[in-house]
Design a protein around this motif. Structure first.
Motif, mmCIF file in Angstrom:
data_model
loop_
_atom_site.group_PDB
_atom_site.id
_atom_site.type_symbol
_atom_site.label_atom_id
_atom_site.label_comp_id
_atom_site.label_asym_id
_atom_site.label_seq_id
_atom_site.Cartn_x
_atom_site.Cartn_y
_atom_site.Cartn_z
ATOM 1 N N ALA A 141 -6.195 -3.464 3.861
ATOM 2 C CA ALA A 141 -5.461 -4.177 4.916
ATOM 3 C C ALA A 141 -6.362 -5.071 5.781
ATOM 4 C CB ALA A 141 -4.667 -3.201 5.777
ATOM 5 N N LEU A 163 -2.200 2.135 11.282
ATOM 6 C CA LEU A 163 -2.828 1.006 10.607
ATOM 7 C C LEU A 163 -4.212 0.748 11.182
ATOM 8 C CD1 LEU A 163 0.109 -1.570 10.476
ATOM 9 C CD2 LEU A 163 -0.863 -0.306 8.574
ATOM 10 N N VAL A 172 1.452 6.761 6.027
ATOM 11 C CA VAL A 172 0.389 6.069 6.766
ATOM 12 C C VAL A 172 0.686 6.241 8.254
ATOM 13 C CG1 VAL A 172 -0.707 3.854 7.250
ATOM 14 C CG2 VAL A 172 0.011 4.402 4.916
ATOM 15 N N ALA A 216 0.831 -1.206 0.000
ATOM 16 C CA ALA A 216 0.000 0.000 0.000
ATOM 17 C C ALA A 216 0.866 1.256 0.000
ATOM 18 C CB ALA A 216 -0.923 -0.003 1.211
ATOM 19 N N VAL A 273 1.190 -7.161 5.175
ATOM 20 C CA VAL A 273 0.878 -5.809 4.712
ATOM 21 C C VAL A 273 2.182 -5.021 4.714
ATOM 22 C CG1 VAL A 273 -0.372 -3.669 5.200
ATOM 23 C CG2 VAL A 273 -1.472 -5.889 5.631
ATOM 24 N N TYR A 303 3.619 -1.336 3.776
ATOM 25 C CA TYR A 303 3.010 -0.026 3.546
ATOM 26 C C TYR A 303 4.031 1.094 3.682
ATOM 27 C CZ TYR A 303 3.019 0.406 8.627
ATOM 28 O OH TYR A 303 3.414 0.479 9.944
ATOM 29 N N ASP A 304 3.690 2.234 3.104
ATOM 30 C CA ASP A 304 4.549 3.422 3.169
ATOM 31 C C ASP A 304 4.345 4.093 4.523
ATOM 32 O OD1 ASP A 304 5.892 5.865 2.918
ATOM 33 O OD2 ASP A 304 5.347 6.089 0.809
ATOM 34 N N VAL A 327 -4.489 1.430 2.578
ATOM 35 C CA VAL A 327 -4.332 0.612 3.785
ATOM 36 C C VAL A 327 -5.687 0.438 4.462
ATOM 37 C CG1 VAL A 327 -3.339 0.561 6.115
ATOM 38 C CG2 VAL A 327 -1.913 1.179 4.178
#
Length: 177
Positions: free
Chosen positions: A74, A93, A90, A64, A83, A85-86, A70
């Motif tokens: 997610a 979560l 983000v 993501a 997962v 993710y950046d 997300v």
């Protein structure tokens, strides 16, 4: 992610890596009406024999690039999934299913540090490789080199972006342990 994040290119590279490893793979893109900034996501399915259904309602792995992605995808990742993710964009979560591994890597910040935001998708692929060990590193690097065969000058930067994604995902895993 959003249009311009490189999600489609990352998905194509993942599918190419799978095919190079002898798997069957499909890439199903989905775009919003905008060319840049609108929603963009892709389903990549990988199978040992044949992909029987291209839809992935419960993705085992999510990469993501932004918070809306997300938030939307997610919670659908099943137990045992991952997962990636950046973490630079983000902040938090959503609740994940039990047994889902989350790996935050600042894709955009790392890419900016390399001088080209455009390689954040390659940083993400490096993080994906480290977090999942889905394929050997060299398989991903070969797919990147194949995709950049007409832009050879871009290969070293992309290889460096991939290496940074691997490194940052390893650091994130150590922090979580």
């Amino acid at each position: 992610g959003a249009g311009g994040d490189g999600a489609q290119t990352a998905a194509l590279l993942l599918a190419r890596a799978a095919i190079n490893e002898g798997f069957d793979a499909t890439h199903i893109p989905s775009y919003g009406p905008e060319s840049r900034g609108g929603t963009s996501y892709a389903d990549v399915r990988i199978a040992e024999d044949e992909v029987l259904s291209p839809a992935a309602p419960e993705p085992h792995v999510l990469v993501a690039f932004n918070a809306p992605s997300v938030a939307k995808f997610a919670p659908q990742v099943p137990e045992g999934g991952v997962v990636v993710y950046d973490s630079g964009v983000v902040a938090q979560l959503p609740a994940l299913r039990p047994g889902v591994k989350a790996v935050g890597v600042p894709f955009t910040q790392v890419a900016a540090g390399l001088g080209k935001i455009i390689v954040k998708n390659i940083v993400a692929l490096g993080a994906l490789q480290e977090a999942t060990r889905l394929f050997p590193r060299e398989t991903f690097l070969t797919a990147i080199r194949q995709a950049l065969a007409d832009k050879c000058a871009m290969i070293p930067l992309n290889e460096e972006a991939f290496a940074w994604g691997v490194k940052k995902a390893a650091e994130a895993a150590r922090r979580e342990a």
